[in-house]
Motif scaffolding. Structure first.
Motif, short mmCIF file in Angstrom:
data_model
loop_
_atom_site.label_atom_id
_atom_site.label_comp_id
_atom_site.label_asym_id
_atom_site.label_seq_id
_atom_site.Cartn_x
_atom_site.Cartn_y
_atom_site.Cartn_z
N ARG A 1 -8.42 4.67 -4.83
CA ARG A 1 -8.00 4.91 -3.44
C ARG A 1 -7.18 6.20 -3.34
O ARG A 1 -7.31 6.96 -2.39
CB ARG A 1 -7.18 3.73 -2.93
CG ARG A 1 -7.84 2.37 -3.04
CD ARG A 1 -9.09 2.24 -2.18
NE ARG A 1 -9.49 0.85 -2.13
CZ ARG A 1 -10.59 0.35 -2.69
NH1 ARG A 1 -11.43 1.15 -3.34
NH2 ARG A 1 -10.88 -0.93 -2.58
N ASN B 1 -7.56 -1.75 0.77
CA ASN B 1 -6.49 -1.94 -0.21
C ASN B 1 -7.10 -2.13 -1.59
O ASN B 1 -8.32 -2.11 -1.77
CB ASN B 1 -5.62 -3.12 0.20
CG ASN B 1 -4.76 -2.78 1.41
OD1 ASN B 1 -4.14 -1.71 1.47
ND2 ASN B 1 -4.71 -3.67 2.38
N THR C 1 -7.90 0.54 6.74
CA THR C 1 -8.10 -0.41 5.66
C THR C 1 -9.19 -1.43 5.92
O THR C 1 -9.65 -2.07 4.97
CB THR C 1 -6.78 -1.17 5.38
OG1 THR C 1 -6.34 -1.78 6.60
CG2 THR C 1 -5.71 -0.23 4.86
N VAL D 1 -4.45 -7.36 0.15
CA VAL D 1 -4.02 -6.91 -1.18
C VAL D 1 -3.94 -8.10 -2.13
O VAL D 1 -4.37 -8.03 -3.29
CB VAL D 1 -2.65 -6.21 -1.10
CG1 VAL D 1 -2.14 -5.86 -2.49
CG2 VAL D 1 -2.73 -4.94 -0.26
N TRP E 1 -6.10 1.18 -7.23
CA TRP E 1 -5.28 2.13 -6.47
C TRP E 1 -5.54 3.56 -6.93
O TRP E 1 -5.40 4.50 -6.14
CB TRP E 1 -3.79 1.78 -6.61
CG TRP E 1 -3.41 0.60 -5.79
CD1 TRP E 1 -2.95 -0.61 -6.23
CD2 TRP E 1 -3.48 0.49 -4.35
NE1 TRP E 1 -2.73 -1.46 -5.18
CE2 TRP E 1 -3.04 -0.82 -4.01
CE3 TRP E 1 -3.87 1.35 -3.33
CZ2 TRP E 1 -2.98 -1.27 -2.70
CZ3 TRP E 1 -3.82 0.90 -2.02
CH2 TRP E 1 -3.38 -0.39 -1.71
N ASN F 1 2.01 5.36 8.17
CA ASN F 1 1.47 4.03 8.47
C ASN F 1 1.79 3.61 9.89
O ASN F 1 1.34 2.54 10.33
CB ASN F 1 2.12 2.97 7.56
CG ASN F 1 1.82 3.17 6.09
OD1 ASN F 1 2.68 2.94 5.26
ND2 ASN F 1 0.61 3.58 5.77
N ASP G 1 -2.62 6.64 8.36
CA ASP G 1 -3.15 5.58 7.52
C ASP G 1 -2.98 4.26 8.27
O ASP G 1 -1.90 3.67 8.27
CB ASP G 1 -2.40 5.56 6.18
CG ASP G 1 -3.02 4.61 5.17
OD1 ASP G 1 -4.23 4.33 5.28
OD2 ASP G 1 -2.30 4.17 4.24
N ARG H 1 0.80 -1.23 0.00
CA ARG H 1 0.00 0.00 0.00
C ARG H 1 0.84 1.29 0.00
O ARG H 1 0.54 2.20 -0.78
CB ARG H 1 -0.93 -0.04 1.22
CG ARG H 1 -1.86 1.16 1.38
CD ARG H 1 -2.66 0.97 2.67
NE ARG H 1 -3.57 2.07 2.96
CZ ARG H 1 -4.86 2.09 2.62
NH1 ARG H 1 -5.38 1.09 1.93
NH2 ARG H 1 -5.64 3.10 2.95
N HIS I 1 2.17 2.06 -3.49
CA HIS I 1 1.08 2.39 -4.42
C HIS I 1 0.55 3.81 -4.16
O HIS I 1 0.33 4.57 -5.12
CB HIS I 1 -0.06 1.38 -4.27
CG HIS I 1 0.24 0.04 -4.85
ND1 HIS I 1 0.48 -0.16 -6.20
CD2 HIS I 1 0.34 -1.19 -4.27
CE1 HIS I 1 0.70 -1.45 -6.43
NE2 HIS I 1 0.62 -2.09 -5.28
N LEU I 2 0.36 4.16 -2.89
CA LEU I 2 -0.16 5.50 -2.59
C LEU I 2 0.87 6.57 -2.91
O LEU I 2 0.50 7.67 -3.36
CB LEU I 2 -0.59 5.57 -1.13
CG LEU I 2 -1.80 4.71 -0.75
CD1 LEU I 2 -2.16 4.91 0.72
CD2 LEU I 2 -3.01 5.03 -1.64
N VAL J 1 -3.16 0.59 8.86
CA VAL J 1 -3.23 -0.58 7.98
C VAL J 1 -3.15 -1.89 8.73
O VAL J 1 -3.36 -2.96 8.14
CB VAL J 1 -2.12 -0.51 6.91
CG1 VAL J 1 -2.25 0.75 6.08
CG2 VAL J 1 -0.73 -0.58 7.53
#
Length: 384
Positions: free
Chosen positions: A366, A189, A169, A299, A363, A116, A135, A19, A22-23, A137
């Motif tokens: 998101r 995710n 998440t 994921v 993604w 995170n 965030d 994650r 990707h973010l 997770v």
């Protein structure tokens, strides 16, 4: 001009693509400058994992990874830190003050902190972000190891209180974080559809060549969160099937590794995952049902489905959201029966229904959701 988004991540940039990476790419692609801060290596880290030795004194603390449109991603590899910061808050405060100095050596603009990690709350006084977003997770207190649950709970509560908004998440994490903040958003995710769509045309990876079909595979971190009793029973029941695990091994797997139809291939680059999936007849999500795993929004299940694979999954709280598309198998007998059905050509859901589901789990979607929340909490002067 946008401020720099500082992402304090629980995974290294070149580790398993998850994650945070990707973010980071999603925000950079929308024009945000991003500094991705890897988790520091502690002084005792190399004793547990010798491969971490090279990261104790990084030769290039900051590296530019890529530019995406008007945005840019840089990766900071921090200096070695003192261990036991999840057992003593004063140790964490010292480490975070040191980390703030390193970040400020490379970022001279206003910053937004997107973290995170609950431990990043002690970074805030020294980094002085214009806004902080947590965030959430994982249920960090459920991991065990060199931690004290009361310290973790204190860090996470403070992180919630000091954030402008909180992302989570999984439903269990939303419920948990709403004890500390009124503005909590469920942001599960997701998947890169185009990347995993390559599976349909990819040749199976050469490393699968010596492993006969049928193959049932797992891709991801291999730790104590997996149900190894179920896996052992399944592999001994279905001796005609080869079980392939692709990912870093973080726990003792000697009992199941000894079976002739079980294969551990280690971690592989994200770019190669469609090649491994192309060689699988079905995929596994064999998580044990624990306090930790009830908070995991997987994921890998999105990725399996996007690759067009049938999925055998143990029933956890988050898996209830996938019941239309995966084979829920609480024990080895039901998993063995599901394998028989899959190998005979049965599918859990129709292709069109699966594609409709996946189009909402990207993604890109998101990233848009998170960016919209960030923008709502910034002064107008930072929005252009």
């Amino acid at each position: 001009m946008y401020p720099t988004v500082v992402i304090t991540a629980a995974v290294p940039w070149d580790g398993i693509t998850a994650r945070p990476q990707h973010l980071a790419r999603q925000l950079a692609g929308r024009g945000w400058p991003v500094l991705f801060v890897e988790p520091p290596v502690t002084l005792i880290g190399p004793f547990r994992n010798p491969s971490l030795r090279d990261k104790m004194l990084p030769k290039t603390p900051v590296a530019e990874v890529q530019s995406l449109g008007d945005g840019q991603i840089r990766v900071l590899q921090p200096m070695t830190t003192i261990p036991f910061y999840h057992m003593a808050r004063f140790v964490n405060r010292f480490n975070q003050r040191l980390l703030a100095r390193q970040i400020r050596q490379h970022v001279h603009s206003d910053v937004i902190l997107l973290s995170n990690l609950p431990s990043s709350v002690d970074l805030i006084p020294w980094l002085s972000p214009i806004a902080t977003f947590y965030d959430c997770v994982d249920d960090h207190g459920a991991f065990g190891g060199l931690t004290r649950s009361d310290v973790i709970e204190s860090l996470e509560a403070d992180m919630g209180y000091q954030s402008r908004a909180v992302f989570a998440t999984a439903d269990a994490l939303v419920e948990k974080m709403r004890r500390f903040h009124n503005d909590v958003y469920l942001v599960p995710n997701a998947v890169e559809l185009d990347h995993f769509a390559q599976t349909s045309t990819a040749a199976p990876h050469p490393d699968l060549g010596d492993i006969p079909s049928p193959r049932v595979g797992f891709i991801g971190g291999i730790g104590a969160w997996l149900d190894f009793e179920l896996l052992y029973n399944l592999a001994t029941t279905r001796k005609d099937v080869q079980f392939v695990f692709v990912g870093p091994v973080e726990t003792d797997v000697s009992r199941i590794r000894a079976l002739p139809n079980v294969h551990f291939l280690g971690r592989r680059p994200y770019a190669q995952l469609p090649e491994f999936l192309a060689g699988f007849d079905a995929c596994l999500y064999p998580f044990a049902n624990t306090k930790l795993t009830e908070s995991v929004n997987p994921v890998k299940v999105y990725e399996y489905l996007a690759a067009g694979k049938e999925v055998l999954a143990t029933p956890t709280r988050e898996m209830s959201k996938f019941t239309d598309h995966v084979w829920l198998t609480p024990d080895a007998d039901s998993a063995a029966s599901a394998i028989t059905a899959i190998l005979s050509g049965q599918t859990r859901s129709a292709l069109q229904a699966r594609e409709t589901f996946l189009r909402e789990q990207t993604w890109s979607a998101r990233g848009s959701q998170i960016e919209s929340v960030i923008l709502r909490h910034l002064p107008d002067s930072f929005k252009a």
